[in-house]
Write an enzyme that holds these catalytic residues in place. Structure first.
Site, PDB file in Angstrom:
ATOM      1  N   GLU A  36      68.676  67.669  72.904  1.00  0.00           N
ATOM      2  CA  GLU A  36      70.109  67.380  73.075  1.00  0.00           C
ATOM      3  C   GLU A  36      70.573  66.306  72.111  1.00  0.00           C
ATOM      4  O   GLU A  36      71.664  66.381  71.550  1.00  0.00           O
ATOM      5  CB  GLU A  36      70.386  66.926  74.524  1.00  0.00           C
ATOM      6  CG  GLU A  36      71.872  66.879  74.892  1.00  0.00           C
ATOM      7  CD  GLU A  36      72.597  65.602  74.485  1.00  0.00           C
ATOM      8  OE1 GLU A  36      73.839  65.614  74.378  1.00  0.00           O
ATOM      9  OE2 GLU A  36      71.924  64.571  74.250  1.00  0.00           O
ATOM     10  N   ASP A  86      64.790  64.695  76.151  1.00  0.00           N
ATOM     11  CA  ASP A  86      64.568  63.953  74.907  1.00  0.00           C
ATOM     12  C   ASP A  86      65.420  62.690  74.943  1.00  0.00           C
ATOM     13  O   ASP A  86      66.392  62.613  75.714  1.00  0.00           O
ATOM     14  CB  ASP A  86      64.901  64.808  73.671  1.00  0.00           C
ATOM     15  CG  ASP A  86      66.367  65.208  73.591  1.00  0.00           C
ATOM     16  OD1 ASP A  86      66.966  65.499  74.644  1.00  0.00           O
ATOM     17  OD2 ASP A  86      66.927  65.223  72.470  1.00  0.00           O
TER      18      ASP A  86
HETATM   19 ZN   LIG Z   1      72.406  62.410  77.194  1.00  0.00          ZN
END
Ligand SMILES: [Zn+2]
Length: 493
Positions: free
Chosen positions: A189, A122
């Site tokens: 994340e 992501d």
């Molecule tokens: Zn990163």
């Protein structure tokens, strides 16, 4: 009197001699140069094309996460299976929390603990209105003059692609690991990894799996960051700071602002925040950050080495100097950052409450509880309520810089990057490693790519890019690392 003066003079002279001798002896350990040349072949052009294609999927983690385009993530996952057929034929792919990918490369040795290589696919959004500032559109994946452009080209699709290129290269030469190797690629994340990496950790726990070590994003091979040091500097981060946000709510009587009391809720709150800003948790020359600076200092000029070489004498002065700069300060202490404020809803109405938010990044020597205690003690005002916003993380354990994984990483850095200073360090921001560390004996945070100060402005910013050479090298790095640690005779402790 003369005798006393002479004695004092002698002591002073001795002190100066000790300081100078210690400084002279405070030199670098020999750098393990070029252990042996890398042998694994990765085609740079194919790797670059793959990263360019990967960048085009807008796998954005927005804040709040509700606006997330799940289909883009799905398309990226489908593309991976087409781009990396050998990996998908030979490794077992499992989805965790819907869109995090856990690949298992089953080893022949069921006893030796597995290793876990991780990254996230992501990316952060492009700030609306800055699209035009990009030299190349953020989601076009342009490759120009040996550079791949776009959001995620550095953070952190580059690592996803490099790990898969490395695995493909190994599979092409018929490589089969002895110990099991896992790859985990997180999908969230950038918004905390509370589903993806956390889900992987839960899966490991519920299946009784513990990795010998994990590797996630972290520091890089740094070039040109430290004046006077020409040798590249690889910081392999062995710890990660924790995170806690505290809300301060100041209460006072409301009313019309034409007849205010001596202090309004805003004034009371401001005072509390100032107290926190002026009385921060102490900074100390210990922990991975201090070790990192001390290793680096061995490469500095004589005059700059004096303080580091004589910490027995100059520790206080050193801490005072280092806490002047935000970058070094963050390595030595729990930091205090007031970030949000709110008060009355109208300019002429006295607030009945004023709210301030303060974000702390917790040094491994402190804890969530110790920070909250520090806040309560420091504010010490019955008119101010202290509460904790529910997204805290304890600082990580400090992993070993003497264990197998660290040694292998360090050796592979020498193999790939030649003469390089390698030192343990600490990640000051939060990464998915906070979850992976829960299921790994040791966890390390390092990207095998060379970056300069200019490259880092692209991190979450404008004009993110990575050179094709960097990507190719990183791909070989992961392959060499797997070969060095997952083969029949992994390195001893
Ligand atoms: Zn990163």
């Amino acid at each position: 009197m003369k005798k006393i003066l002479a004695a004092l003079g002698a002591i002073l002279a001795l002190l100066v001699i000790v300081v100078l001798v210690r400084t002279a002896q405070f030199t670098p350990d020999p750098i393990a140069a070029g252990v042996s040349a890398p042998t694994i072949q990765v085609d740079a052009e194919t790797a670059a094309r793959h990263l360019s294609e990967a960048v085009r999927f807008q796998t954005i983690s927005p804040q709040p996460p509700q606006g997330r385009d799940r289909e883009e993530f799905e398309a990226f996952i489908n593309w991976l299976s087409e781009a990396y057929p050998l990996v998908h034929q030979n490794l077992v792919l499992q989805r965790i929390s819907d869109q995090t990918l856990l690949y298992k490369w089953v080893g022949s040795d069921p006893v030796t603990k597995p290793i876990l290589l991780t990254a996230h696919y992501d990316v952060v959004p492009v700030v609306p209105g800055t699209e035009g500032d990009w030299a190349h559109p953020p989601f076009a994946g342009d490759i120009v003059d040996g550079v791949i452009w776009g959001r995620g080209s550095l953070d952190d699709k580059s690592a996803v692609i490099a790990i898969l290129e490395g695995a493909t290269a190994l599979l092409k030469e018929g490589y089969a690991p002895a110990r099991t190797v896992y790859f985990a690629f997180g999908h969230d994340e950038e918004i905390g990894g509370r589903e993806g990496a956390h889900g992987v950790a839960e899966y490991f726990m519920s299946h009784g799996i513990e990795a010998a070590w994990s590797l996630d994003e972290g520091s890089f091979v740094l070039e040109g960051f430290f004046p006077g040091i020409d040798t590249p500097f690889a910081s392999i981060n062995i710890a990660e700071k924790g995170y806690v946000t505290v809300q301060l709510t100041a209460h006072a009587a409301g009313g019309h602002s034409s007849v205010p009391p001596k202090e309004t809720a805003v004034g009371i709150l401001a005072e509390a925040i100032l107290k926190l800003q002026n009385n921060q948790p102490p900074a100390k020359m210990d922990g991975p950050g201090a070790e990192n600076f001390t290793t680096m200092a061995r490469h500095m000029s004589f005059s700059k080495r004096i303080l580091f070489a004589n910490q027995w004498l100059f520790k206080g002065l050193l801490v005072k100097e280092m806490t002047k700069e935000p970058f070094t300060n963050a390595q030595l202490r729990t930091t205090t950052a007031p970030t949000m404020l709110s008060g009355s809803i109208k300019e002429n109405v006295l607030p009945i409450e004023a709210i301030g938010v303060v974000n702390f990044r917790i040094h491994p020597r402190d804890s969530i509880a110790s920070v909250v205690e520090h806040v309560e003690k420091t504010v010490n005002d019955p008119r101010v309520d202290v509460s904790v916003i529910n997204n805290s993380t304890e600082p990580s354990e400090i992993s070993s810089a003497a264990a197998e994984g660290y040694k292998a990483l360090s050796r592979t850095v020498s193999k790939m990057f030649g003469e390089t200073i390698v030192a343990p360090g600490m990640t000051v921001a939060g990464t998915d490693s906070k979850s992976y560390a829960l299921v790994s004996e040791n966890s390390y945070r390092f990207n095998p790519m060379t970056v300069t100060p200019k490259d880092l402005t692209g991190f979450h910013g404008t004009n993110e890019s990575l050179s094709v050479e960097n990507l190719q090298k990183a791909s070989v790095f992961y392959a060499e690392l797997i070969k060095a640690t997952a083969s029949n005779t992994p390195l001893g402790e």
